[in-house]
Structure formats: structure tokens, C-alpha cells
Scaffold this active site. Structure first.
Site, PDB file in Angstrom:
ATOM      1  N   LYS A  42       0.842  -1.184   0.000  1.00 29.59           N
ATOM      2  CA  LYS A  42       0.000   0.000   0.000  1.00 29.59           C
ATOM      3  C   LYS A  42       0.887   1.247   0.000  1.00 29.59           C
ATOM      4  O   LYS A  42       1.801   1.382   0.832  1.00 29.59           O
ATOM      5  CB  LYS A  42      -0.916   0.009   1.220  1.00 29.59           C
ATOM      6  CG  LYS A  42      -2.004  -1.051   1.180  1.00 29.59           C
ATOM      7  CD  LYS A  42      -3.024  -0.766   0.090  1.00 29.59           C
ATOM      8  CE  LYS A  42      -4.207  -1.712   0.166  1.00 29.59           C
ATOM      9  NZ  LYS A  42      -5.222  -1.423  -0.862  1.00 29.59           N
ATOM     10  N   ASP A  85      -0.180  -0.333  -4.663  1.00 34.69           N
ATOM     11  CA  ASP A  85      -1.569   0.115  -4.754  1.00 34.69           C
ATOM     12  C   ASP A  85      -1.698   1.430  -3.998  1.00 34.69           C
ATOM     13  O   ASP A  85      -1.469   1.488  -2.789  1.00 34.69           O
ATOM     14  CB  ASP A  85      -2.497  -0.943  -4.148  1.00 34.69           C
ATOM     15  CG  ASP A  85      -3.951  -0.499  -4.102  1.00 34.69           C
ATOM     16  OD1 ASP A  85      -4.295   0.503  -4.753  1.00 34.69           O
ATOM     17  OD2 ASP A  85      -4.751  -1.171  -3.420  1.00 34.69           O
ATOM     18  N   GLU A 104      -1.470   0.116  -9.141  1.00 32.88           N
ATOM     19  CA  GLU A 104      -2.931   0.138  -9.079  1.00 32.88           C
ATOM     20  C   GLU A 104      -3.417   1.442  -8.452  1.00 32.88           C
ATOM     21  O   GLU A 104      -2.948   1.835  -7.378  1.00 32.88           O
ATOM     22  CB  GLU A 104      -3.411  -1.054  -8.246  1.00 32.88           C
ATOM     23  CG  GLU A 104      -4.907  -1.163  -8.057  1.00 32.88           C
ATOM     24  CD  GLU A 104      -5.260  -2.320  -7.149  1.00 32.88           C
ATOM     25  OE1 GLU A 104      -5.933  -2.086  -6.126  1.00 32.88           O
ATOM     26  OE2 GLU A 104      -4.859  -3.472  -7.453  1.00 32.88           O
ATOM     27  N   ASP A 117      -9.043  -0.456 -10.176  1.00 32.34           N
ATOM     28  CA  ASP A 117      -9.638  -1.301  -9.147  1.00 32.34           C
ATOM     29  C   ASP A 117     -10.943  -0.681  -8.662  1.00 32.34           C
ATOM     30  O   ASP A 117     -12.000  -0.909  -9.233  1.00 32.34           O
ATOM     31  CB  ASP A 117      -8.645  -1.504  -8.007  1.00 32.34           C
ATOM     32  CG  ASP A 117      -9.199  -2.375  -6.891  1.00 32.34           C
ATOM     33  OD1 ASP A 117     -10.191  -3.072  -7.117  1.00 32.34           O
ATOM     34  OD2 ASP A 117      -8.647  -2.345  -5.784  1.00 32.34           O
ATOM     35  N   LYS A 122     -12.831  -8.123  -8.467  1.00 27.37           N
ATOM     36  CA  LYS A 122     -13.155  -8.463  -7.085  1.00 27.37           C
ATOM     37  C   LYS A 122     -14.569  -9.030  -7.026  1.00 27.37           C
ATOM     38  O   LYS A 122     -15.534  -8.343  -7.368  1.00 27.37           O
ATOM     39  CB  LYS A 122     -13.055  -7.229  -6.185  1.00 27.37           C
ATOM     40  CG  LYS A 122     -11.638  -6.752  -5.948  1.00 27.37           C
ATOM     41  CD  LYS A 122     -11.612  -5.564  -5.002  1.00 27.37           C
ATOM     42  CE  LYS A 122     -10.176  -5.133  -4.713  1.00 27.37           C
ATOM     43  NZ  LYS A 122     -10.127  -3.910  -3.878  1.00 27.37           N
ATOM     44  N   GLN A 134     -11.082  -7.329  -0.956  1.00 28.61           N
ATOM     45  CA  GLN A 134     -11.660  -6.150  -0.307  1.00 28.61           C
ATOM     46  C   GLN A 134     -11.540  -6.273   1.210  1.00 28.61           C
ATOM     47  O   GLN A 134     -12.444  -5.894   1.936  1.00 28.61           O
ATOM     48  CB  GLN A 134     -13.124  -6.012  -0.728  1.00 28.61           C
ATOM     49  CG  GLN A 134     -13.659  -4.605  -0.617  1.00 28.61           C
ATOM     50  CD  GLN A 134     -14.833  -4.399  -1.520  1.00 28.61           C
ATOM     51  OE1 GLN A 134     -14.682  -4.375  -2.727  1.00 28.61           O
ATOM     52  NE2 GLN A 134     -16.012  -4.254  -0.952  1.00 28.61           N
TER      53      GLN A 134
END
Length: 367
Positions: free
Chosen positions: A162, A191, A217, A242, A266, A294
Site C-alpha cells: 500500500k 496500490d 494500481e 480497481d 473483485k 476487499q
């Protein structure tokens, strides 16, 4: 087999530590277990993980829309009339996680009705997937220590990092520390959860150009239309959309207008039916996909695994199937086990979800 009842059961399970990323932070999994009852006592089950900072859904909102709008529209319909069911659900805009959980639970009923695993009904490509693990905001040393533990314990060799903090050097340092520690023994990707501007994201990617990242992402908001197109056009690695592609039509627009070159799928957001449509469109266009997560619990992770293993296109990459490791407990009667970096689909009719009713009684919040 007709649908006789739909339940939306709220439950709450703490995470072992807060999970922080650019768009928010979670301390407790306040999710909803969706149950679709068919005739003869057959029950399909799925998990709806609300993300108010991403899609605007809350635990209470998911319960309300299912109880007051969706359940009255689908009770009495045959579970095999999936197009009719979706036509009724789609009269209501938004609510992607509520709709997806209903779709997955209906597929679970269909699998049990036919006595077949849903993976085989969807495509039956394989019975397993490699696992990618997500690491949230932290300093370089702690992130490396966590990744090392995950690698040693579960054999996982793909990590999602992240990013999206300011200054960008904080996240660049984390990525560099992971690459320096593991060398080329692991795959890394990032991401941003829309945390940076296009200019900041371009600087960060330039600073990490030598780290051999698999992909990036949602580094900046897709609503920054020209900035996103500019960034994607100068990015050398696949740029995945995403949270900006919560419906198949949005995925198509993202690819056609140049705001992404690949798509994260997802099941918590597009169920099995919508995820199929996204995947087939991407395959037709020659576009890469992977199975995202998620911050699902084990029930939701099972759905991601069932879908991802069904198709060659999604089974090709490691799927994000380990977020449940950050939860202090879960609802499955037999917990998922990651071994040698893989999860295997269970050879059971439906999605393979069997709920521990004692745990559900302990964690549900409506009693």
C-alpha cells in the site's frame, strides 16, 4: 428451485492490528453474512464487506437495501433465472457489495442444487491459486519483518504494498527495503488507493524504476481524468484499475479512455456474474486481470478463490487471498489454510462455505 427467504446478518470481528491505506483505515471487520434460502432447505451463503470510503456502503446500509428492496424482489424467483434476478437488482443503482453477495449466495445454491462445486460450473480450470499478501502503511523495518514472517510461515512470494502517503519518499523507502531484503525471490506491486496526484505518482514510479514492480494500481484518482490518462500513458508497467471500476461498464470505459491498461476483478464488488463479464471482456481485448480482495474474511476469500481458480486468465497471477490473516477470528467451520503459497478450492457442492454456527452466534450484532 425457488428462493424462499433472504437474510442479511451483521457480524463484527476485530482485526489483529489496524490496516491503514490511503483511502482509510480499518480496525474491525463489520461485515454482513448473506444467506439465500431455497426450497428443500438448501442455503447459499456469501460475505458482503462494506467499504464506505470506497463505495459508500455501510453494514447498516447493506442490511437495509437487502431487507427492504432486494429480498422482496427476488423471493419467489427460481435460482436459475439469474438474468431476471439481476434485472431486478439493477433497477437500484449502486450497492455493489450487497448485489454481489446476493449473486454469490445464489451461485452457492445452484452448486448445491446440482451437486457440483461452483468452480467447475464457472469454468473448472484448476483447483488452486497462488496467494498474494497485502501489507499496509508502516515503516520499512516493520514491513520487511512482516513480509518475512508471511513468507516463512505460508510460502507466499507475492506482496502488494500500500502506497499513497506524503512525502512519496516514505513509500519508496518501504518498497526499496523489501526488494533489498528479498532480492528477486519475491514479486512486488503497489496500490495507491487514489492517494497521490498524477505528478506525485509519476515521480514515485520514476524513483522505483529499478525495483522491477509487477504493476501499479489506482495511484491517483480516476476522476482526475486528464491526469490519470497522462500518468497511464507514461507508465511502463501495467496500470490496474480497481475501485474505479465497480461495474463492467466502468471497466470498459477505463480501458477505452486510457485511464487503465488492466483490470482488478473483485467478487465482493461484481459477484460471480459481473466478474465473468469483466473477465471475458478483458480476454477479448487482450487485457490483463488479477483477482483482488476487499479485506474479506474467509467466507469472502473462498468466493475469490472459487472464481479465480475457474479461469486460466485469473489463475495465471497470484490472487489477493490472505487478508483474513489479519482478522482475530472468522466464521468458517474449517479455516482456510495457505500452504506453500497456495490455497485450494474445496471439493464440495457450491462454494464450499460451511459456517461455524457457534462463531456466528458469538460475532453477530443483531441479537
Amino acid at each position: 428451485m425457488k428462493i424462499t427467504k433472504v437474510e442479511a446478518i451483521p457480524f463484527s470481528i476485530p482485526y489483529t492490528r489496524p490496516l491503514a491505506f490511503a483511502s482509510g483505515e480499518v480496525h474491525v471487520a463489520e461485515h454482513v453474512l448473506v444467506r439465500v434460502h431455497g426450497e428443500d432447505g438448501v442455503v447459499g451463503q456469501a460475505e458482503a464487506p462494506p467499504r464506505p470510503f470506497t463505495y459508500g456502503e455501510t453494514q447498516g446500509g447493506i442490511r437495509a437495501v437487502i431487507d427492504t428492496i432486494f429480498a422482496p424482489q427476488v423471493v419467489g424467483l427460481d435460482v436459475l433465472d439469474r438474468e431476471k434476478i439481476h434485472a431486478r437488482l439493477d433497477r437500484t443503482v449502486g450497492n455493489p457489495c450487497a448485489k454481489s453477495a446476493l449473486d454469490i449466495a445464489i451461485w452457492d445454491v445452484i452448486g448445491k442444487l446440482l451437486g457440483r462445486p461452483v468452480t467447475s460450473l464457472l469454468g473448472g480450470y484448476t483447483d488452486r491459486m497462488r496467494v498474494s499478501h497485502m501489507v499496509g502503511f508502516d515503516d520499512p523495518d516493520r514491513t520487511v519483518a512482516l513480509a518475512q514472517r508471511i513468507n516463512e510461515t505460508y510460502g507466499i512470494t507475492t506482496f502488494k504494498i500500500k502506497v499513497g502517503r506524503r512525502p512519496i519518499a516514505r513509500d519508496v523507502a518501504v518498497c526499496r527495503a523489501l526488494r533489498a531484503h528479498f532480492g528477486d525471490a519475491v514479486d512486488l506491486y503497489i496500490d495507491g488507493n487514489r492517494g497521490w496526484s498524477a505528478a506525485e505518482a509519476a515521480r514515485a514510479l520514476r524513483a522505483m524504476d529499478d525495483l522491477d514492480l509487477l504493476m501499479a494500481e489506482e495511484l491517483n484518482p480516476a476522476d482526475d481524468v486528464l491526469g490519470r490518462r497522462w500518468l497511464v500513458g507514461r507508465t511502463a508497467i501495467p496500470f490496474f484499475a480497481d475501485e474505479s471500476v465497480s461495474r463492467p461498464a466502468e471497466a470498459a470505459r477505463a480501458l477505452l479512455d486510457g485511464s487503465a491498461t488492466a483490470i482488478s476483478i473483485k467478487t465482493a464488488r461484481t459477484g460471480f456474474t459481473g466478474s465473468q463479464r469483466v473477465l471475458f471482456m478483458c480476454e477479448a481485448l487482450g487485457v490483463d486481470t488479477y483477482v483482488g480482495n476487499q479485506i474479506d474474511g474467509q467466507v469472502g476469500t473462498m468466493a475469490s478463490l472459487v472464481f479465480g481458480a475457474a479461469f486460466a486468465g485469473t489463475a495465471r497471477r497470484a490472487g489477493e487471498l490472505s487478508n483474513f490473516l489479519d482478522m482475530s477470528d472468522d466464521l468458517l467451520a474449517e479455516p482456510l489454510r495457505i500452504e506453500r503459497g497456495e490455497l485450494r478450492v474445496r471439493d464440495l457442492p457450491g462454494t464450499g462455505v460451511v459456517i461455524d454456527e457457534d462463531k456466528l452466534s458469538r460475532y453477530r450484532t443483531d441479537r
